[in-house]
Design a protein around this motif. Structure first.
Motif, PDB file in Angstrom:
ATOM      1  N   ALA A   1      43.076  36.298  50.506  1.00 18.71           N
ATOM      2  CA  ALA A   1      42.957  37.455  49.605  1.00 18.71           C
ATOM      3  C   ALA A   1      42.773  37.004  48.163  1.00 18.71           C
ATOM      4  CB  ALA A   1      44.215  38.308  49.728  1.00 18.71           C
ATOM      5  N   CYS A   2      42.200  37.895  47.362  1.00 11.77           N
ATOM      6  CA  CYS A   2      42.152  37.674  45.915  1.00 11.77           C
ATOM      7  C   CYS A   2      43.585  37.716  45.394  1.00 11.77           C
ATOM      8  CB  CYS A   2      41.321  38.774  45.254  1.00 11.77           C
ATOM      9  SG  CYS A   2      41.419  38.739  43.453  1.00 11.77           S
ATOM     10  N   ARG A   3      43.863  36.928  44.361  1.00 12.42           N
ATOM     11  CA  ARG A   3      45.222  36.918  43.814  1.00 12.42           C
ATOM     12  C   ARG A   3      45.572  38.260  43.167  1.00 12.42           C
ATOM     13  NH1 ARG A   3      44.381  32.305  39.297  1.00 12.42           N
ATOM     14  NH2 ARG A   3      42.859  31.577  40.802  1.00 12.42           N
ATOM     15  N   GLY A   4      44.564  39.076  42.889  1.00 17.48           N
ATOM     16  CA  GLY A   4      44.821  40.353  42.235  1.00 17.48           C
ATOM     17  C   GLY A   4      44.526  41.551  43.128  1.00 17.48           C
ATOM     18  N   CYS A   5      43.248  41.741  43.445  1.00 18.20           N
ATOM     19  CA  CYS A   5      42.816  42.993  44.079  1.00 18.20           C
ATOM     20  C   CYS A   5      42.706  42.868  45.598  1.00 18.20           C
ATOM     21  CB  CYS A   5      41.465  43.404  43.515  1.00 18.20           C
ATOM     22  SG  CYS A   5      40.126  42.253  43.941  1.00 18.20           S
ATOM     23  N   GLU A   6      42.409  43.982  46.229  1.00 16.65           N
ATOM     24  CA  GLU A   6      42.203  43.970  47.682  1.00 16.65           C
ATOM     25  C   GLU A   6      40.730  44.065  48.040  1.00 16.65           C
ATOM     26  OE1 GLU A   6      44.694  47.004  49.328  1.00 16.65           O
ATOM     27  OE2 GLU A   6      46.517  45.999  48.624  1.00 16.65           O
ATOM     28  N   GLU A   7      39.878  44.202  47.039  1.00 12.67           N
ATOM     29  CA  GLU A   7      38.445  44.381  47.316  1.00 12.67           C
ATOM     30  C   GLU A   7      37.763  43.078  47.721  1.00 12.67           C
ATOM     31  OE1 GLU A   7      39.768  45.868  44.608  1.00 12.67           O
ATOM     32  OE2 GLU A   7      39.529  47.979  45.136  1.00 12.67           O
ATOM     33  N   GLU A   8      38.193  41.974  47.130  1.00 10.84           N
ATOM     34  CA  GLU A   8      37.496  40.711  47.386  1.00 10.84           C
ATOM     35  C   GLU A   8      38.265  39.870  48.398  1.00 10.84           C
ATOM     36  OE1 GLU A   8      34.570  40.650  46.021  1.00 10.84           O
ATOM     37  OE2 GLU A   8      34.989  42.311  44.665  1.00 10.84           O
ATOM     38  N   ARG A   9      37.506  39.219  49.282  1.00  7.98           N
ATOM     39  CA  ARG A   9      38.093  38.340  50.298  1.00  7.98           C
ATOM     40  C   ARG A   9      37.351  37.017  50.285  1.00  7.98           C
ATOM     41  NH1 ARG A   9      37.939  43.336  52.232  1.00  7.98           N
ATOM     42  NH2 ARG A   9      39.827  44.203  53.159  1.00  7.98           N
TER      43      ARG A   9
ATOM     44  N   ASP B   1      35.722  31.568  42.486  1.00  5.20           N
ATOM     45  CA  ASP B   1      35.221  32.887  42.130  1.00  5.20           C
ATOM     46  C   ASP B   1      35.987  33.434  40.924  1.00  5.20           C
ATOM     47  OD1 ASP B   1      33.383  35.026  42.647  1.00  5.20           O
ATOM     48  OD2 ASP B   1      35.043  36.225  43.409  1.00  5.20           O
ATOM     49  N   TRP B   2      37.308  33.213  40.958  1.00  4.27           N
ATOM     50  CA  TRP B   2      38.158  33.683  39.863  1.00  4.27           C
ATOM     51  C   TRP B   2      37.731  33.048  38.542  1.00  4.27           C
ATOM     52  CZ3 TRP B   2      41.668  37.500  39.626  1.00  4.27           C
ATOM     53  CH2 TRP B   2      42.508  37.549  38.505  1.00  4.27           C
ATOM     54  N   GLU B   3      37.534  31.735  38.582  1.00  2.00           N
ATOM     55  CA  GLU B   3      37.183  31.021  37.348  1.00  2.00           C
ATOM     56  C   GLU B   3      35.760  31.299  36.893  1.00  2.00           C
ATOM     57  OE1 GLU B   3      37.942  26.912  38.262  1.00  2.00           O
ATOM     58  OE2 GLU B   3      40.015  27.431  38.788  1.00  2.00           O
TER      59      GLU B   3
ATOM     60  N   TYR C   1      33.520  34.057  37.903  1.00  2.00           N
ATOM     61  CA  TYR C   1      33.054  35.435  37.652  1.00  2.00           C
ATOM     62  C   TYR C   1      34.178  36.478  37.670  1.00  2.00           C
ATOM     63  CZ  TYR C   1      29.137  33.197  40.207  1.00  2.00           C
ATOM     64  OH  TYR C   1      28.200  32.326  40.675  1.00  2.00           O
ATOM     65  N   HIS C   2      35.070  36.335  38.666  1.00  2.00           N
ATOM     66  CA  HIS C   2      35.848  37.507  39.069  1.00  2.00           C
ATOM     67  C   HIS C   2      37.032  37.854  38.174  1.00  2.00           C
ATOM     68  CE1 HIS C   2      37.373  40.592  41.684  1.00  2.00           C
ATOM     69  NE2 HIS C   2      38.497  39.928  41.912  1.00  2.00           N
ATOM     70  N   SER C   3      37.576  36.871  37.434  1.00  5.18           N
ATOM     71  CA  SER C   3      38.805  37.172  36.686  1.00  5.18           C
ATOM     72  C   SER C   3      38.604  38.323  35.698  1.00  5.18           C
ATOM     73  CB  SER C   3      39.321  35.926  35.964  1.00  5.18           C
ATOM     74  OG  SER C   3      38.294  35.323  35.223  1.00  5.18           O
TER      75      SER C   3
ATOM     76  N   LEU D   1      36.584  40.879  36.273  1.00  6.22           N
ATOM     77  CA  LEU D   1      36.217  42.109  36.988  1.00  6.22           C
ATOM     78  C   LEU D   1      37.247  42.526  38.038  1.00  6.22           C
ATOM     79  CD1 LEU D   1      32.402  41.341  37.505  1.00  6.22           C
ATOM     80  CD2 LEU D   1      33.356  43.068  35.971  1.00  6.22           C
ATOM     81  N   CYS D   2      38.342  41.789  38.121  1.00  3.08           N
ATOM     82  CA  CYS D   2      39.356  42.072  39.147  1.00  3.08           C
ATOM     83  C   CYS D   2      40.091  43.364  38.805  1.00  3.08           C
ATOM     84  CB  CYS D   2      40.351  40.914  39.244  1.00  3.08           C
ATOM     85  SG  CYS D   2      41.556  41.143  40.563  1.00  3.08           S
ATOM     86  N   THR D   3      40.288  44.195  39.815  1.00  4.62           N
ATOM     87  CA  THR D   3      40.970  45.470  39.592  1.00  4.62           C
ATOM     88  C   THR D   3      42.383  45.441  40.171  1.00  4.62           C
ATOM     89  OG1 THR D   3      39.931  46.287  41.596  1.00  4.62           O
ATOM     90  CG2 THR D   3      38.889  46.868  39.507  1.00  4.62           C
TER      91      THR D   3
HETATM   92 ZN   LIG Z   1      40.354  40.513  42.514  1.00  3.46          ZN
END
Ligand SMILES: [Zn+2]
Ligand SMILES: [Zn+2]
Length: 401
Positions: A177-185, A195-197, A199-201, A203-205
């Motif tokens: 799982a993403c460390r933050g949201c449930e949308e990304e796997r 991904d976190w480093e 792009y995603h950090s 845009l994480c919800t």
């Molecule tokens: Zn996330």
């Protein structure tokens, strides 16, 4: 579009010189050096990018990418799965490998399909301005399907309490799982971290994100899903650049010696190599739009991009990277994806699984199909839907020739 029609975006005027520098084609020598370094650092055996001012840029590869090829993740600069395809295929948000298990893939898709068939599916037409960004082409989940299975069975598939025969031949990586949201796997912790480093950090919800920022990101994503998901991949190009900028800025020697703008130019470099034109100038006029309405059609597309940009700015604007958030740059980034129009396709292991079952000796097949047949019937003719998305590559975003 008529060049005299002024941009609604204030940043276009305020940062006109910087924007011109960002969008200028990189000098040949710097581009050649960039690609040489990239090729040396990566695993790009057999690929060399050749430059000549006469012919422009071209990738000389030993093999052409064929449609349906799995493109290695280290070649993808920015990519995103089509929004609707997420219902059909659960893949790693970073490298696009299928994750979980065959049971998880089938269970999750049938679960979403059953929810979809209970709700109104008519509002699935997507903006027709762009084939590259249209997510309407994908998804078997939009079709009517009368073979619905009990929800309990689907839940058991998803949570691993129900196993199908022979799926151990088709092992998939465990879902991270993403460390933050449930949308990304993700398929691994390393993909999750990258991904976190990368792009995603931004845009994480997830719950750790500030609530007002979180709701702004949701609004941006909802708008993109409802109009054209090309905005999602464009947003990733922007977060890639902002995060590269922040990283450069943290290096002490960079911080003192170089101006913020030269750091931004450096951060932008991978994207500067892609051939770009404004999105609203480059989309083909759809057949159902009359020639004399072309100007207003292109203006509508620009307005759509501007709406998306404003929502994105509400979510992730960084003043030191302000030129990136101009409509001119945003329009060119979207245009880059539109023009290069590279489809991302990853074949489904669910397809391989059912082929395997079909190829079994008769007695084993009969036995296995007692269990698998209802699921195959419920999936319907689109059981083999691949992962589909759009992306831009380090090495092949060349002008069409
Ligand atoms: Zn996330
Ligand atoms: Zn991965």
């Amino acid at each position: 579009m008529d060049p005299s029609s002024t941009s609604p975006c204030e940043l276009d005027r305020e940062f006109a010189p910087q924007i011109a520098q960002l969008l200028a084609a990189p000098p040949l020598q710097s581009a050649q050096e960039y690609y040489d370094r990239l090729i040396q650092s990566g695993k790009h055996d057999g690929i060399r990018v050749n430059f000549s001012s006469k012919h422009g840029k071209g990738v000389c590869a030993n093999k052409e990418f064929a449609e349906g090829d799995l493109i290695l993740k280290d070649r993808i600069l920015v990519g995103a799965q089509h929004s609707l395809n997420k219902i059909d295929c659960t893949v790693c948000s970073y490298c696009f490998r299928f994750v979980g298990s065959i049971e998880f893939q089938i269970g999750r898709r049938l679960y979403w399909q059953s929810i979809g068939s209970n709700s109104d599916c008519t509002n699935r037409r997507h903006y027709h301005g762009s084939d590259a960004g249209s997510s309407a082409s994908s998804s078997g989940a939009t079709k009517e399907n009368s073979n619905t299975l009990p929800e309990e069975a689907l839940r058991s598939l998803i949570n691993g309490n129900l196993s199908l025969p022979f799926t151990d031949h088709f092992g998939l990586p465990r879902v991270v799982a993403c460390r933050g949201c449930e949308e990304e796997r993700y398929c691994s912790q390393s993909c999750a971290d990258s991904d976190w480093e990368t792009y995603h950090s931004l845009l994480c919800t997830g719950s750790k994100t500030d609530p007002s920022r979180r709701s702004a990101i949701h609004k941006f994503v909802e708008h993109a899903n409802g109009t054209n998901d090309i905005f999602l991949v464009a947003a990733k190009a922007i977060t890639l650049t902002v995060l590269r900028y922040n990283k450069l800025k943290r290096q002490p020697q960079k911080n003192t010696d170089e101006s913020n703008f030269s750091l931004l130019m450096e951060a932008w470099k991978p994207l500067s190599m892609g051939f770009k034109k404004r999105w609203w100038d480059s989309v083909a006029l759809p057949d159902d739009v009359d020639f004399c309405d072309e100007d207003s059609f292109r203006q509508q597309i620009r307005d759509l991009a501007y709406t998306s940009l404003q929502l994105l700015k509400d979510a992730i604007f960084e003043s030191e990277c302000a030129p990136l958030f101009s409509l001119e740059v945003y329009g060119h980034i979207i245009g880059m994806f539109e023009l290069n129009n590279l489809g991302l396709v990853v074949a489904s292991p669910v397809e391989d699984y059912f082929i395997h079952i079909d190829d079994l000796p008769d007695d084993e097949k009969e036995e296995a199909e007692k269990v698998t047949r209802p699921f195959l019937d419920a999936l319907g003719e689109d059981y083999a839907v691949p992962c589909e998305g759009m992306c831009s590559f380090f090495l092949s975003s060349c002008p069409p020739h």
